[in-house]
Design an enzyme around this catalytic site. Structure first.
Site, short mmCIF file in Angstrom:
data_model
loop_
_atom_site.label_atom_id
_atom_site.label_comp_id
_atom_site.label_asym_id
_atom_site.label_seq_id
_atom_site.Cartn_x
_atom_site.Cartn_y
_atom_site.Cartn_z
N ASP A 123 -38.25 -91.06 2.26
CA ASP A 123 -37.00 -91.81 2.16
C ASP A 123 -35.90 -91.22 3.04
O ASP A 123 -35.08 -91.95 3.59
CB ASP A 123 -36.52 -91.88 0.70
CG ASP A 123 -37.12 -93.07 -0.05
OD1 ASP A 123 -37.69 -93.96 0.63
OD2 ASP A 123 -37.05 -93.11 -1.28
N HIS B 107 -56.98 -99.67 -4.24
CA HIS B 107 -57.93 -99.05 -5.16
C HIS B 107 -59.22 -98.65 -4.46
O HIS B 107 -59.83 -97.64 -4.79
CB HIS B 107 -58.23 -99.98 -6.33
CG HIS B 107 -57.08 -100.14 -7.27
ND1 HIS B 107 -56.07 -99.21 -7.37
CD2 HIS B 107 -56.76 -101.12 -8.16
CE1 HIS B 107 -55.20 -99.61 -8.28
NE2 HIS B 107 -55.59 -100.77 -8.77
N GLU C 223 -32.96 -87.05 -0.51
CA GLU C 223 -33.64 -88.13 0.21
C GLU C 223 -32.70 -89.15 0.82
O GLU C 223 -33.14 -90.16 1.38
CB GLU C 223 -34.62 -88.83 -0.73
CG GLU C 223 -33.98 -89.34 -2.00
CD GLU C 223 -35.00 -89.84 -3.02
OE1 GLU C 223 -36.05 -90.35 -2.61
OE2 GLU C 223 -34.70 -89.72 -4.23
N CYS D 140 -41.43 -82.59 -0.86
CA CYS D 140 -42.51 -83.32 -1.51
C CYS D 140 -42.86 -84.62 -0.81
O CYS D 140 -43.56 -85.46 -1.34
CB CYS D 140 -42.18 -83.59 -2.98
SG CYS D 140 -40.64 -84.50 -3.21
#
Length: 569
Positions: free
Chosen positions: A455, A188, A431, A502
């Protein structure tokens, strides 16, 4: 003195150190006589902390946007978890102990559970739980939290970690950089630093003990090298680098509104990867030409139950409406194994990356998981160019089953006269090594391909991308991975379907000439990378790209390919 960490937010940080040492109260187990009053003290504190969090969300939403404020919404969900509340209350009543001890015991248990999970996103929940624990214990103990709102302009904030609750008070005009001892690129603290556009380095061990207030600190937020009290020559170097960085950033603004087209007319589409509906607005800010990947699993996280069909419909509709006719590729639930969602009750696999996950899970859990999501996607397709993407396909049977279910649901909607795009595109995430080997077969069944290089690299190279000991094998520039990517693109083009990418490699400038040469149609990435890649595309010709790709594919090792591409790109 130089201290090394992980680059988390690009930019050059130069300023005076402001070291924040947050007080961590020591929790001592004490016994109480009035357990009813003690439980009430805990519950009152919990409500007060939730109210304070609501106020922080409003401040954070105004300061950096709703997406980042959603991090704190996750805190409210965790604090509202009946199981967590009941467990703390039970310890207070059954063991007659103080609320501070009960809070620490239960929160540590939850944090440990999250930290043990393989998924990085779920591990971040451990940091959230520790933040909540600290805030509750401080409130119970009457200790004020650290205030970073009054830092002087030109400060480099040095802290153990930058928690979401701390960030609500941060003034981005005063803080010129952030360096933390903890965290990673997806923590974060890193996400919030990027949202605030403040240079940041995380995971910088022992930085607090190495720096004192007022020290001059200079660093590159991409490289992760932090210089403490550098000499004049090094300081001048960083000042020049900062001017160069800011100039480049301003220059990229000129690429907004331009087509992503090579000098000799080859047009590519630059899209954004998003995790929730609010990210779509950010994508448009960076002039994304579409959404290449909407990761829907984020809708299922930080909650205690499966999002309803209606809730999902509203989320997908919002993105489609915001994008105003631009393509929006939405990936169906990619969860299971390594990405745990406790309320789903999925048994942990011995080998999560090769187990019960993604499309395998969804086909098996059709009624409670897949059907509501597919119906929501179909209904939302009436409001924009939504395209459905099926992840983790390894054989054509899986794709056929998913398409058959979608066709059944179309009939249901027709019977109810509910609008949807009757020609909605259904594609697949390429993938797995299996998918790349049967790309010609899958291309006959799919409306589009989208290559997930993260992946695909992992499965092609048989390497766990989270394992440092084998990380030297994890590279999309490995010849085996490049051959897979090339085959997928060429088979897609042969079948006349669009092919996108992507994964992280979509924004990699070293990969760009290869992807242009092979004819990749769509590049999808973090929104902030779009303009920089567009600039690179505009400066290429397809002919140059083909020459580079042909030469690159003559090399036999990843090292040789990388060295060559660095020389010519």
């Amino acid at each position: 003195m130089v201290v090394f960490g992980t680059g988390a937010s690009n930019g050059i940080g130069i300023g005076k150190a402001a070291v924040v040492r947050d007080i961590k109260p020591e929790v001592i187990k004490t016994f109480v006589s009035d357990v009813v009053a003690e439980e009430k003290r805990f519950l009152d504190t919990l409500e007060k902390t939730k109210e304070e969090t609501e106020n922080m969300i409003k401040v954070l939403a105004d300061k950096v946007g709703e997406k980042e404020a959603a991090i704190l919404e996750g805190h409210i969900l965790l604090m509202s978890d009946p199981a967590l509340i009941d467990e703390i209350s039970k310890i207070i009543k059954n063991d007659s102990v103080n609320a501070e001890f009960a809070v620490e015991s239960v929160c540590d248990l939850y944090a440990g559970m999250f930290a043990s999970m393989d998924d990085e996103l779920m591990q971040q929940r451990a940091a959230d739980m520790n933040d909540i624990k600290l805030r509750l214990i401080k409130e119970l103990s009457g200790i004020k939290s650290v205030d970073i709102a009054s830092l002087e302009e030109g400060s480099i904030l040095i802290a153990e970690d930058l928690t979401p609750s701390m960030t609500s008070g941060l003034d981005p005009h005063a803080v010129y950089g952030i360096v933390t001892e903890l965290g990673g690129r997806t923590s974060h603290s890193a996400i919030l630093a990027r949202a605030l556009e403040i240079p940041a380095v995380v995971a910088c061990k022992e930085i607090i003990s190495s720096v004192k207030d007022g020290d001059i600190v200079c660093f590159d937020g991409e490289k992760g090298e932090v210089y403490i009290n550098p000499d004049e020559e090094k300081k001048k170097f960083f000042e020049e680098e900062k001017n160069i960085y800011l100039t480049k950033k301003r220059e990229l603004e000129a690429y907004k509104g331009k087509e992503s087209i090579t000098k000799d007319g080859y047009k590519a589409e630059l899209a954004a990867n998003i995790g929730n509906p609010n990210d779509a607005a950010k994508a448009l800010e960076y002039d994304a030409e579409g959404i290449g990947l909407f990761r829907t699993e984020f809708l299922f996280m930080d909650r205690n139950n499966v999002p309803s069909e209606e809730e999902q419909f509203e989320a997908y509709k919002k993105v489609a409406s915001l994008m105003k006719g631009k393509p929006v590729i939405i990936r169906t639930l990619d969860i299971g194994g390594d990405k745990e969602i406790p309320y789903l009750g999925i048994e942990k696999d011995e080998n999560p990356f090769l187990g019960y996950r993604a499309v395998r899970l969804c086909l098996d859990r059709y009624e409670d998981l897949y059907k509501p999501q597919l119906l929501a996607l179909l209904r939302a397709s009436a409001f924009g160019d939504i395209r459905i993407m099926i992840p983790f396909i390894s054989c054509v049977d899986e794709l056929r089953k998913a398409k058959a279910l979608i066709n059944e649901l179309k009939k249901e909607l027709d019977e109810k006269n509910i609008a949807y795009n009757k020609d909605i595109k259904v594609g697949i995430m390429m993938e797995t090594a299996a998918a790349s080997l049967i790309a010609d077969i899958l291309a006959k069944e799919a409306d589009f391909f989208s290559i997930g290089t993260n992946d695909l690299t992992q499965y092609t190279m048989a390497v766990d991308r989270g394992n440092d000991k084998v990380s030297y094998l994890y590279s999309s520039l490995n010849p085996a991975v490049l051959r897979s990517i090339k085959n997928i693109i060429l088979e897609g083009k042969k079948a006349g379907i669009p092919v996108g990418m992507c994964g992280e490699a979509a924004a990699d400038k070293l990969m760009l000439p290869l992807l242009l040469a092979w004819g990749l149609d769509e590049f999808s990435m973090s929104a902030s990378s779009i303009l920089e890649l567009r600039k690179s595309i505009i400066n290429y010709t397809r002919k140059e790209a083909i020459e580079i790709a042909e030469k690159a594919m003559e090399f036999e090792t990843e090292e040789e390919i990388r060295a060559y591409l660095r020389k010519v790109c």
